[in-house]
Design a protein around this motif. Structure first.
Motif, PDB file in Angstrom:
ATOM      1  N   TYR A 180       0.799  -1.222   0.000  1.00 15.01           N
ATOM      2  CA  TYR A 180       0.000   0.000   0.000  1.00 15.01           C
ATOM      3  C   TYR A 180       0.835   1.277   0.000  1.00 15.01           C
ATOM      4  CZ  TYR A 180      -3.319  -3.533   1.407  1.00 15.01           C
ATOM      5  OH  TYR A 180      -4.073  -4.666   1.464  1.00 15.01           O
ATOM      6  N   TRP A 181       2.128   1.131   0.056  1.00 16.48           N
ATOM      7  CA  TRP A 181       3.019   2.279   0.135  1.00 16.48           C
ATOM      8  C   TRP A 181       4.097   2.199  -0.944  1.00 16.48           C
ATOM      9  CZ3 TRP A 181       3.403   6.257   3.973  1.00 16.48           C
ATOM     10  CH2 TRP A 181       2.396   6.218   4.945  1.00 16.48           C
ATOM     11  N   ALA A 182       4.426   3.365  -1.473  1.00 15.10           N
ATOM     12  CA  ALA A 182       5.584   3.490  -2.342  1.00 15.10           C
ATOM     13  C   ALA A 182       6.815   3.768  -1.482  1.00 15.10           C
ATOM     14  CB  ALA A 182       5.380   4.644  -3.310  1.00 15.10           C
ATOM     15  N   MET A 183       7.959   3.323  -1.981  1.00 16.64           N
ATOM     16  CA  MET A 183       9.174   3.597  -1.227  1.00 16.64           C
ATOM     17  C   MET A 183      10.336   3.792  -2.188  1.00 16.64           C
ATOM     18  SD  MET A 183      10.113   1.901   2.385  1.00 16.64           S
ATOM     19  CE  MET A 183      10.996   0.396   2.013  1.00 16.64           C
ATOM     20  N   GLY A 184      11.246   4.646  -1.815  1.00 18.59           N
ATOM     21  CA  GLY A 184      12.369   4.909  -2.700  1.00 18.59           C
ATOM     22  C   GLY A 184      13.435   5.713  -2.013  1.00 18.59           C
ATOM     23  N   TRP A 185      14.257   6.378  -2.827  1.00 23.70           N
ATOM     24  CA  TRP A 185      15.445   7.039  -2.317  1.00 23.70           C
ATOM     25  C   TRP A 185      15.601   8.462  -2.837  1.00 23.70           C
ATOM     26  CZ3 TRP A 185      18.432   4.506   1.222  1.00 23.70           C
ATOM     27  CH2 TRP A 185      18.177   3.149   1.392  1.00 23.70           C
ATOM     28  N   PHE A 186      16.052   9.302  -1.912  1.00 23.28           N
ATOM     29  CA  PHE A 186      16.571  10.623  -2.222  1.00 23.28           C
ATOM     30  C   PHE A 186      18.068  10.596  -1.949  1.00 23.28           C
ATOM     31  CE2 PHE A 186      12.909  13.591  -2.521  1.00 23.28           C
ATOM     32  CZ  PHE A 186      11.871  12.758  -2.113  1.00 23.28           C
ATOM     33  N   ARG A 187      18.753  11.573  -2.485  1.00 21.32           N
ATOM     34  CA  ARG A 187      20.134  11.766  -2.086  1.00 21.32           C
ATOM     35  C   ARG A 187      20.418  13.253  -1.981  1.00 21.32           C
ATOM     36  NH1 ARG A 187      24.002   9.987  -7.181  1.00 21.32           N
ATOM     37  NH2 ARG A 187      23.344  11.604  -8.635  1.00 21.32           N
ATOM     38  N   GLN A 188      21.402  13.552  -1.139  1.00 22.10           N
ATOM     39  CA  GLN A 188      21.817  14.934  -0.942  1.00 22.10           C
ATOM     40  C   GLN A 188      23.334  14.995  -0.960  1.00 22.10           C
ATOM     41  OE1 GLN A 188      20.307  16.854   2.601  1.00 22.10           O
ATOM     42  NE2 GLN A 188      20.499  18.859   1.648  1.00 22.10           N
ATOM     43  N   ALA A 189      23.850  15.583  -2.011  1.00 20.70           N
ATOM     44  CA  ALA A 189      25.295  15.768  -2.113  1.00 20.70           C
ATOM     45  C   ALA A 189      25.702  16.962  -1.264  1.00 20.70           C
ATOM     46  CB  ALA A 189      25.685  15.983  -3.565  1.00 20.70           C
ATOM     47  N   PRO A 190      26.952  17.035  -0.841  1.00 16.09           N
ATOM     48  CA  PRO A 190      27.413  18.166  -0.015  1.00 16.09           C
ATOM     49  C   PRO A 190      27.138  19.492  -0.700  1.00 16.09           C
ATOM     50  CG  PRO A 190      29.044  16.423  -0.020  1.00 16.09           C
ATOM     51  CD  PRO A 190      28.004  16.019  -1.025  1.00 16.09           C
ATOM     52  N   GLY A 191      26.478  20.380   0.011  1.00 18.68           N
ATOM     53  CA  GLY A 191      26.222  21.706  -0.514  1.00 18.68           C
ATOM     54  C   GLY A 191      25.093  21.802  -1.527  1.00 18.68           C
ATOM     55  N   LYS A 192      24.387  20.695  -1.739  1.00 17.33           N
ATOM     56  CA  LYS A 192      23.311  20.693  -2.736  1.00 17.33           C
ATOM     57  C   LYS A 192      21.988  20.337  -2.083  1.00 17.33           C
ATOM     58  CE  LYS A 192      26.127  19.717  -6.780  1.00 17.33           C
ATOM     59  NZ  LYS A 192      26.277  18.885  -8.002  1.00 17.33           N
ATOM     60  N   GLU A 193      20.926  20.590  -2.808  1.00 22.06           N
ATOM     61  CA  GLU A 193      19.602  20.241  -2.306  1.00 22.06           C
ATOM     62  C   GLU A 193      19.361  18.735  -2.436  1.00 22.06           C
ATOM     63  OE1 GLU A 193      17.172  24.371  -3.278  1.00 22.06           O
ATOM     64  OE2 GLU A 193      16.538  22.481  -4.170  1.00 22.06           O
ATOM     65  N   ARG A 194      18.476  18.264  -1.596  1.00 24.31           N
ATOM     66  CA  ARG A 194      18.080  16.857  -1.667  1.00 24.31           C
ATOM     67  C   ARG A 194      17.255  16.646  -2.943  1.00 24.31           C
ATOM     68  NH1 ARG A 194      15.632  14.771   3.767  1.00 24.31           N
ATOM     69  NH2 ARG A 194      13.982  16.267   3.239  1.00 24.31           N
ATOM     70  N   GLU A 195      17.487  15.515  -3.593  1.00 22.29           N
ATOM     71  CA  GLU A 195      16.773  15.240  -4.840  1.00 22.29           C
ATOM     72  C   GLU A 195      16.367  13.774  -4.901  1.00 22.29           C
ATOM     73  OE1 GLU A 195      19.584  16.227  -7.910  1.00 22.29           O
ATOM     74  OE2 GLU A 195      20.875  14.516  -7.481  1.00 22.29           O
ATOM     75  N   GLY A 196      15.263  13.530  -5.568  1.00 21.19           N
ATOM     76  CA  GLY A 196      14.807  12.152  -5.726  1.00 21.19           C
ATOM     77  C   GLY A 196      15.711  11.381  -6.657  1.00 21.19           C
ATOM     78  N   VAL A 197      15.817  10.094  -6.409  1.00 19.45           N
ATOM     79  CA  VAL A 197      16.638   9.224  -7.253  1.00 19.45           C
ATOM     80  C   VAL A 197      15.741   8.215  -7.963  1.00 19.45           C
ATOM     81  CG1 VAL A 197      18.573   7.608  -7.323  1.00 19.45           C
ATOM     82  CG2 VAL A 197      18.597   9.510  -5.694  1.00 19.45           C
ATOM     83  N   LEU A 198      15.238   7.263  -7.222  1.00 21.19           N
ATOM     84  CA  LEU A 198      14.370   6.223  -7.763  1.00 21.19           C
ATOM     85  C   LEU A 198      13.307   5.894  -6.735  1.00 21.19           C
ATOM     86  CD1 LEU A 198      17.045   3.779  -9.264  1.00 21.19           C
ATOM     87  CD2 LEU A 198      15.351   5.044 -10.581  1.00 21.19           C
ATOM     88  N   CYS A 199      12.156   5.481  -7.232  1.00 19.29           N
ATOM     89  CA  CYS A 199      11.051   5.132  -6.342  1.00 19.29           C
ATOM     90  C   CYS A 199      10.277   3.983  -6.990  1.00 19.29           C
ATOM     91  CB  CYS A 199      10.151   6.335  -6.134  1.00 19.29           C
ATOM     92  SG  CYS A 199       8.638   5.986  -5.201  1.00 19.29           S
ATOM     93  N   ILE A 200       9.736   3.125  -6.145  1.00 24.39           N
ATOM     94  CA  ILE A 200       8.891   2.046  -6.643  1.00 24.39           C
ATOM     95  C   ILE A 200       7.540   2.148  -5.935  1.00 24.39           C
ATOM     96  CG2 ILE A 200       9.898   0.389  -4.994  1.00 24.39           C
ATOM     97  CD1 ILE A 200       9.542  -1.740  -7.248  1.00 24.39           C
TER      98      ILE A 200
END
Length: 124
Positions: free
Chosen positions: A31-51
């Motif tokens: 019932y839930w989607a799950m995935g990953w964000f990443r945040q590089a040093p000095g940058k904003e967090r951004e989505g990577v992949l989600c299922i």
């Protein structure tokens, strides 16, 4: 209480591989989607992949092409981010995230559960 628990970060050499795992506690990936964000040093967090709960995949614009894949094990209630041919620019903190049914699109507003983050460092 809804939680996600990440594991698998660490130091890896350029060209190496790393798997990040995320376990869902208190809710079901049926019932839930799950995935990953990443945040590089000095940058904003951004989505990577989600299922999504139905198994559909969302790849975000800055996701490394052809090097990262996402999979899930609904029996174990876990999602895995497999990262291959890692580059120094892949370094950062990776966050597991969950949203109800569908991936969160381009708004973190829809993320209801966040992991604490796991550090990935790609360096020789």
């Amino acid at each position: 209480q809804l939680q996600v628990v990440e594991s698998g970060g660490g130091l890896v050499q350029p060209g190496g591989s790393l798997n990040l795992s995320c376990a869902a506690l208190g809710f079901s990936l049926d019932y839930w989607a799950m995935g990953w964000f990443r945040q590089a040093p000095g940058k904003e967090r951004e989505g990577v992949l989600c299922i999504a709960s139905g198994g559909g995949l969302t790849k975000y614009p800055n996701a490394p092409k052809g090097r990262f894949t996402i999979s899930r094990d609904t029996a174990k209630n876990t999602v895995t981010l497999q990262m291959n041919d890692l580059k120094p620019e892949d370094s950062g903190v990776y966050f597991c995230a969950a949203s109800q049914f569908y991936c969160w699109g381009y708004s973190e507003y829809y993320v209801k559960v966040w992991g604490q983050g796991t550090l990935v460092t790609v360096s020789s």
